[in-house]
Motif scaffolding. Structure first.
Motif: not given
Length: 104
Positions: A86, A89-98
């Protein structure tokens, strides 16, 4: 010959759990029959799946009658792995958003 001593559980317990698993499976199929969609569908399917898995592990694998330390030794590592997945996955979402924000 000496009699073997050990735990004996009544057959009625296993039949009741089997019946409950049947009811939970029927409820899981009803989710598709009534055409639930979106997050409600997946939430109900996952809840029924976890309930069935918990019953199977607790009764048919005899975890309900084991020592608490053994239960912790078996259940805590997968829970820790789920927490780590989890977090990733949260870090991946933050990286994609950035990346989308700054490089698009």
């Amino acid at each position: 010959m000496t009699p073997v001593s050990g735990q004996q559980h009544p057959i009625s317990l296993y039949l009741k759990i089997w019946g409950l698993l049947f009811v939970l499976s029927a409820m899981s199929y009803m989710v598709d029959y009534f055409h639930f969609e979106g997050y409600l569908r997946w939430t109900l399917i996952i809840i029924f799946m976890l309930l069935k898995a918990g019953l199977i592990v607790a009764v048919f694998m005899h975890m309900a009658w084991e020592r608490l330390s053994l239960v912790y030794a078996i259940l805590v590592p997968p829970l820790c792995l789920l927490v780590l997945v989890w977090l990733m996955a949260e870090e991946a979402g933050h990286t994609l958003l950035t990346r989308l924000l700054f490089f698009h």
